[in-house]
Design an enzyme around this catalytic site. Structure first.
Site, PDB file in Angstrom:
ATOM      1  CD  GLU A 119      10.456   2.052  10.088  1.00 37.78           C
ATOM      2  OE1 GLU A 119      10.204   3.046   9.388  1.00 37.78           O
ATOM      3  OE2 GLU A 119      10.318   0.886   9.679  1.00 37.78           O
ATOM      4  CE1 TYR A 172       1.202  -0.212   4.372  1.00 35.17           C
ATOM      5  CE2 TYR A 172       0.158   1.943   4.320  1.00 35.17           C
ATOM      6  CZ  TYR A 172       0.984   1.028   4.940  1.00 35.17           C
ATOM      7  OH  TYR A 172       1.607   1.351   6.113  1.00 35.17           O
ATOM      8  CE  LYS A 206       3.390   3.328   3.298  1.00 36.92           C
ATOM      9  NZ  LYS A 206       3.500   3.233   4.743  1.00 36.92           N
ATOM     10  CG  LEU A 257       8.496   2.540   4.530  1.00 39.31           C
ATOM     11  CD1 LEU A 257       8.163   1.290   3.726  1.00 39.31           C
ATOM     12  CD2 LEU A 257       7.243   3.335   4.802  1.00 39.31           C
TER      13      LEU A 257
HETATM   14  N1  DCS Z   1       7.877   4.049   8.686  1.00 42.67           N
HETATM   15  C1  DCS Z   1       6.718   3.355   8.713  1.00 42.67           C
HETATM   16  C2  DCS Z   1       6.699   2.051   9.427  1.00 42.67           C
HETATM   17  C3  DCS Z   1       5.578   3.877   8.102  1.00 42.67           C
HETATM   18  O1  DCS Z   1       4.435   3.192   8.122  1.00 42.67           O
HETATM   19  C4  DCS Z   1       5.646   5.143   7.453  1.00 42.67           C
HETATM   20  C5  DCS Z   1       4.459   5.745   6.754  1.00 42.67           C
HETATM   21  C6  DCS Z   1       6.871   5.834   7.446  1.00 42.67           C
HETATM   22  C7  DCS Z   1       7.979   5.249   8.068  1.00 42.67           C
HETATM   23  C8  DCS Z   1       7.030   7.173   6.773  1.00 42.67           C
HETATM   24  O2  DCS Z   1       6.921   7.038   5.376  1.00 42.67           O
HETATM   25  P1  DCS Z   1       6.468   8.257   4.459  1.00 42.67           P
HETATM   26  O3  DCS Z   1       7.378   9.384   4.794  1.00 42.67           O
HETATM   27  O4  DCS Z   1       6.680   7.743   3.090  1.00 42.67           O
HETATM   28  O5  DCS Z   1       5.052   8.542   4.769  1.00 42.67           O
HETATM   29  N2  DCS Z   1       3.211   5.326   7.188  1.00 42.67           N
HETATM   30  C9  DCS Z   1       2.015   5.704   6.458  1.00 42.67           C
HETATM   31  C10 DCS Z   1       0.858   5.024   7.039  1.00 42.67           C
HETATM   32  O6  DCS Z   1       0.738   3.818   7.164  1.00 42.67           O
HETATM   33  N3  DCS Z   1      -0.038   5.921   7.387  1.00 42.67           N
HETATM   34  O7  DCS Z   1       0.426   7.185   7.179  1.00 42.67           O
HETATM   35  C11 DCS Z   1       1.704   7.156   6.582  1.00 42.67           C
END
Ligand code: DCS
Length: 289
Positions: free
Chosen positions: A181, A35, A149, A205
């Site tokens: 993270e 996703y 992701k 990620l």
């Molecule tokens: N790390 C994880 C585990 C994430 O799920 C996300 C984004 C990020 C880092 C940051 O990635 P981006 O900068 O590309 O957004 N998570 C998305 C989610 O599941 N909901 O909102 C953002």
């Protein structure tokens, strides 16, 4: 805050009420899918190419054939915004799974991926951006391919829920004392004017906002060190912040109940927030965070 009526299903647009899939669906039964969450400001995508590229990288990593090319997907997502007359701040949620097929761990043959995308309003959380948020620390119990992701978010969901139950916004994850993270964002530590964050290995990620943070740091001439920091470094930090498409760049002011520095958002985090607002072209009316 509702979902806009028109959703993207495969490469067609339909009313959200028509979106039904069989229950023998690989995303539902195995979490066998991927996703993206893409930010929208004033009806315009932010870091659009980065998100689309990452979706295709995730697809390749799980050997999933997407039902569109990158260019086709970009056109479809732009159409999704225009068909819904989306002109506000929001997100697109997009997912693709290995399709509908009788339950069997082995990939089904000749089955087309199920893909859908929808649009929602999501105003910027000005209070969090201004005041910062609190975090707890949790063990990172995820698998070894966190750069994908994937829809398998159970460890992330459990960590986030525990944060919430402790009155916090996020859970900072660590592997044997090394910070990776957060449950749904990347995390950074600032010490003596240097930004530290876990390198973009398979353990995290590779956030689209993280890429932007690296660019802002270069513009601001702040060294961006892809060097993991330890749990024991946290209470000694000058600043901690996190980043994601929904959270933007967010100061973390307490961790496990202890304040970071003076417990207020720090100056480098403020500069990065400012760089973000400029880069995302966030309109004047929203300038005061
Ligand atoms: N790390 C994880 C585990 C994430 O799920 C996300 C984004 C990020 C880092 C940051 O990635 P981006 O900068 O590309 O957004 N998570 C998305 C989610 O599941 N909901 O909102 C953002």
């Amino acid at each position: 805050m509702g979902i806009y009526p028109i959703v993207l299903s495969q490469n067609r647009f339909t009313h959200q009420d028509n979106l039904t899939y069989p229950f023998e669906e690989r995303g539902l039964q195995f979490g066998d899918g991927i996703y993206e969450v893409i930010r929208i400001y004033d009806g315009q995508f932010y870091l659009f190419t980065e998100h689309v590229d990452r979706l295709f990288r995730s697809a390749e990593a799980i050997k999933l054939q997407l039902p569109f090319s990158k260019e086709e997907l970009k056109d479809l997502l732009q159409d999704l915004l225009s068909q819904n007359n989306m002109e506000k701040d929001g997100i697109v949620y997009l997912q693709a799974t290995r399709g509908s097929a009788p339950r069997d761990h082995v990939f089904p043959g000749g089955v087309i991926a199920n893909a859908y995308a929808y649009v929602k309003d999501l105003p910027r959380n000005l209070a969090n951006l201004e005041n910062g948020v609190s975090a707890i620390i949790k063990d990172d119990i995820r698998w070894k391919k966190c750069y994908i992701k994937s829809l398998n978010l159970l460890p992330n969901v459990l960590a986030k829920q525990e944060a919430k139950e402790n009155g916090c916004y996020e859970a900072i994850l660590h592997e044997e004392g090394i910070v990776t993270e957060c449950s749904s964002s990347n995390v950074y530590l600032i010490k003596n004017g240097h930004i530290y964050t876990h390198p973009a290995t398979k353990r995290i990620l590779h956030g689209c906002v993280r890429m932007a943070v690296e660019r802002f740091a270069a513009e601001l001439q702040v060294p961006f060190e892809e060097e993991a920091f330890k749990l024991t470094d946290i209470l000694d930090a000058d600043e901690i912040f996190l980043s994601s498409s929904t959270s933007e760049i967010l100061p973390v002011v307490t961790v496990d109940g202890s304040p970071i520095a003076d417990g207020k958002p720090g100056e480098f985090t403020r500069k990065l927030q400012e760089a973000y607002r400029e880069d995302a072209n966030i309109s004047e009316r929203q300038l005061t965070i």
